[in-house]
Design an enzyme around this catalytic site. Structure first.
Site, PDB file in Angstrom:
ATOM      1  CB  ILE A  42      46.376 -16.271  25.828  1.00  0.00           C
ATOM      2  CG1 ILE A  42      45.046 -17.010  26.033  1.00  0.00           C
ATOM      3  CG2 ILE A  42      47.448 -17.202  25.297  1.00  0.00           C
ATOM      4  CD1 ILE A  42      44.465 -17.558  24.739  1.00  0.00           C
ATOM      5  CB  ALA A  45      38.417 -12.673  32.807  1.00  0.00           C
ATOM      6  CB  SER A  46      36.535 -10.711  37.097  1.00  0.00           C
ATOM      7  OG  SER A  46      35.481 -11.120  36.254  1.00  0.00           O
ATOM      8  CG  LEU A  47      34.037 -14.679  37.121  1.00  0.00           C
ATOM      9  CD1 LEU A  47      32.712 -15.255  36.680  1.00  0.00           C
ATOM     10  CD2 LEU A  47      34.006 -14.348  38.602  1.00  0.00           C
ATOM     11  CD  GLN A  49      45.510 -17.691  35.340  1.00  0.00           C
ATOM     12  OE1 GLN A  49      45.560 -16.580  35.862  1.00  0.00           O
ATOM     13  NE2 GLN A  49      46.520 -18.547  35.399  1.00  0.00           N
ATOM     14  CB  VAL A  50      42.122 -18.390  28.725  1.00  0.00           C
ATOM     15  CG1 VAL A  50      42.152 -19.317  27.516  1.00  0.00           C
ATOM     16  CG2 VAL A  50      40.687 -18.112  29.150  1.00  0.00           C
ATOM     17  CE  LYS A  64      35.860 -19.072  31.783  1.00  0.00           C
ATOM     18  NZ  LYS A  64      34.530 -18.734  31.238  1.00  0.00           N
ATOM     19  CG  ASP A 196      29.111 -10.747  30.721  1.00  0.00           C
ATOM     20  OD1 ASP A 196      28.913  -9.519  30.693  1.00  0.00           O
ATOM     21  OD2 ASP A 196      30.104 -11.271  31.259  1.00  0.00           O
TER      22      ASP A 196
END
Length: 477
Positions: A42, A45-47, A49-50, A64, A196
Site C-alpha cells: 500500500i 518508502a526509501s527504507l 514498504q508496507v 512493514k 522525522d
C-alpha cells in the site's frame, strides 16, 4: 515535491522478496503467519514498504518489510560522510560536524532495527495514553523481527493534504495546532520525540466518529531523546530570555555546549543581548522559527557559538512541523500554540506554582546579594591592586573596536567575492576559447573551475548581505 516522493512513493521491490524476508525472519510460511496477506504494497518508502494483512484473530494489520541490502548501503555512505565530517571540522571550528555525523549515524542505524522501532512505538503510545487526539498503532510482537514489523492498521489522510481533510469536514486549523502541541509535549514533558514528523509519517483520521481529527503517528525508527539535565538547562535558557538576563542565558548555553569558553566576555554579552532582543522583535513581526537560525549563524561569524549535535533533529522536526502548519492554516503562528507551554515551563500556570517560583527566585536573589556583600571587601582590594598595576605599567589595556572589526571582516569577504568573480570570468573565457579550439578536456576543466569560482562568489556575496543586515540591526539596537 520530488523529494516528498521518498515518503511513500518509492518504486516497490517485488512481493516475492517481501514474502521471502518475512518467512526467513519469522521462521514460518506466510499462510501460517497471517490469515490474509496482500502481496501488493500500500506504500513504499526509501527504507521499506508496507503490506496489508489480517491476523488469524481477525485484526487488520500492516506489515512493514525492510528493503534488502540497506545495512551495506548505510555502511558505505556513512563512512564517506564520516571522512567528510573530519575534513569540515578541520576547516570550521565553529560547528561540531563529527558530532552531528555521529548523531545522524546512530539515528539511521537505529532506524533499520525494527525491534528497536517496535519498542519506540510502545513507549510513544504510553506517553500519549491520556491524550485522546493522538493515536499510535499497537505492535504485534509475535510477527516482528529486526527486518519485519507488524502494526495495527490505522488508516488516515496525510496531514499535509489540506483539500482532502477539509472535504472530510476536519478543522485544518485545529490539526495544525495539534501537530505542534503534540511535538511540544514530546520535547518538554516526555523528553522523547519523533525525529522525522514529515507528512508521510503523520496522518489524520477522517472517518466520522469520536476519533475524527485525531493525529495518527507512524514510523518510530527515527526517535530522539532529551535527557532531564538538558531539559533543565533549556528551561534556564528560556527563563533567562524571559527575564532578559544575559548572564543566566550565557551560563545555561555554556552548560549546553552551545558556547565555548572565551576570554572576550564583553563581546559575548553584546551578542547574546542582541540575540535576545532580536528574538522578541521576530515574535512581533511573526517571523518564522527558521529565520531565527539565520541570525544565530550571522552572530557566529564573530562569536564562539557551536551547534549542539543533539539538537540536530529537534530543529529539523520543528522546521518540518512549521511547514505543515503553514500548509494547513495560513494564519498559523508557532508562538501562539507554544504560549501555554511556555507559561507552564515558567511555572506560572497556577497560583501554587507561581508562589513556589516566586519564593525560589527571592531566595536566589537573596543568596546573590549575600554573596555580593561578602565579596565586596575582596573586590575593593582587587580594584586597588589593579590600579596600582596599571600605574606601574605591569598591566596593559587592550581596546577592541568592534565596529572596525566588522568593517574589516566585511571588506575581506567582499574582496574574496570579487576575486572569485574575476576567477569565474577568467576561467569562463579560457574554457570558451579552448572549446572553440576543439580542446574539449581542458575546456571542461576550465568551465568546471569557473562554476566553482561562481559558487564561491555567490556564497561570499550572500555573507556580505548577512553582515549588512547584522550591522543594521545593531545600529537599530
Amino acid at each position: 515535491e520530488e523529494l516528498s516522493k521518498l515518503q511513500d512513493r518509492v518504486p516497490a521491490f517485488s512481493a516475492d522478496k517481501s514474502v521471502a524476508i518475512i518467512e526467513r525472519d519469522l521462521g514460518q510460511p506466510i499462510d501460517r503467519l497471517f490469515k490474509k496477506f496482500d502481496r501488493r504494497p500500500i506504500a513504499a518508502a526509501s527504507l521499506g514498504q508496507v503490506h496489508r494483512a489480517v491476523t488469524f484473530s481477525g485484526d487488520e494489520v500492516v506489515v512493514k518489510v525492510q528493503r534488502p541490502g540497506l545495512k551495506q548501503l548505510f555502511d558505505i555512505d556513512l563512512e564517506n560522510l564520516r571522512l567528510l565530517a573530519n575534513v569540515l571540522d578541520k576547516q570550521d571550528e565553529a560547528n561540531d560536524f563529527t558530532g552531528i555525523y555521529k548523531e545522524c549515524a546512530q539515528v539511521l542505524y537505529d532506524e533499520i532495527d525494527y525491534i528497536n522501532e517496535g519498542r519506540n512505538a510502545d513507549r510513544f503510545r504510553r506517553n500519549f495514553r491520556d491524550v485522546p487526539w493522538v493515536r499510535v498503532p499497537k505492535v504485534y510482537w509475535e510477527c516482528t523481527s529486526t527486518r519485519v514489523l507488524t502494526l495495527q492498521y490505522l488508516p488516515g489522510v496525510k496531514i499535509a493534504d489540506r483539500a482532502r481533510l477539509a472535504s472530510a469536514g476536519v478543522d485544518t486549523g485545529l490539526v495544525a495546532q495539534r501537530s505542534t502541541e503534540a511535538y511540544l509535549l514530546q520535547i518538554l514533558r516526555h523528553g522523547f520525540y519523533h525525529a522525522d514528523p514529515h507528512p508521510g509519517n503523520v496522518s489524520v483520521e477522517v472517518a466520522p466518529g469520536p476519533h475524527q481529527g485525531s493525529l495518527l503517528f507512524y514510523d518510530f525508527g527515527m526517535m530522539g531523546e532529551i535527557v532531564p539535565n538538558v531539559r533543565e538547562k533549556l528551561l534556564d535558557v528560556f527563563y533567562g530570555v524571559y527575564r532578559q538576563d544575559t548572564g543566566q542565558v550565557i551560563t545555561a548555553l555554556t552548560d549546553l555546549g552551545v558556547i565555548r569558553a572565551t576570554g572576550d566576555q564583553l563581546s559575548l554579552r553584546r551578542s547574546i543581548g542582541f540575540f535576545i532582543e532580536n528574538l522578541s522583535r521576530q515574535t512581533e513581526r511573526n517571523e518564522t522559527i527558521a529565520n531565527i537560525g539565520e541570525d544565530l549563524f550571522s552572530i557566529a561569524v564573530d562569536q564562539p557559538f557551536r551547534f549542539p549535535a543533539n539538537f540536530t533533529f529537534v530543529l529539523r522536526a520543528f522546521s518540518t512541523l512549521e511547514g505543515i502548519g503553514k500548509t494547513l492554516d495560513p494564519e498559523y503562528q508557532f508562538s501562539t500554540v507554544a504560549q501555554p507551554y511556555a507559561t507552564e515551563l515558567l511555572n506560572l500556570k497556577d497560583s501554587s506554582a507561581q508562589q513556589a517560583l516566586l519564593i525560589s527566585q527571592v531566595q536566589q536573589q537573596a543568596s546573590e546579594l549575600t554573596s555580593a556583600a561578602a565579596a565586596m571587601p575582596m573586590r575593593v582590594a582587587r580594584i586597588d591592586a589593579l590600579l596600582e598595576s596599571l600605574e606601574a605599567g605591569d598591566t596593559k589595556l587592550r581596546v577592541r573596536a568592534l565596529e572596525v572589526e566588522r568593517a574589516m571582516r566585511k571588506s575581506a569577504v567582499t574582496q574574496s567575492a570579487s576575486l572569485s568573480a574575476v576567477g569565474a570570468m577568467g576561467f569562463l573565457n579560457i574554457g570558451t576559447m579552448l572549446a572553440l579550439s576543439d580542446k574539449s578536456a581542458p575546456a571542461s576543466l576550465a568551465l568546471t573551475a569557473s562554476l566553482g569560482c561562481s559558487l564561491l562568489a555567490l556564497n561570499a556575496f550572500t555573507r556580505v548581505q548577512r553582515l549588512d543586515k547584522f550591522e543594521k540591526d545593531i545600529r537599530g539596537q
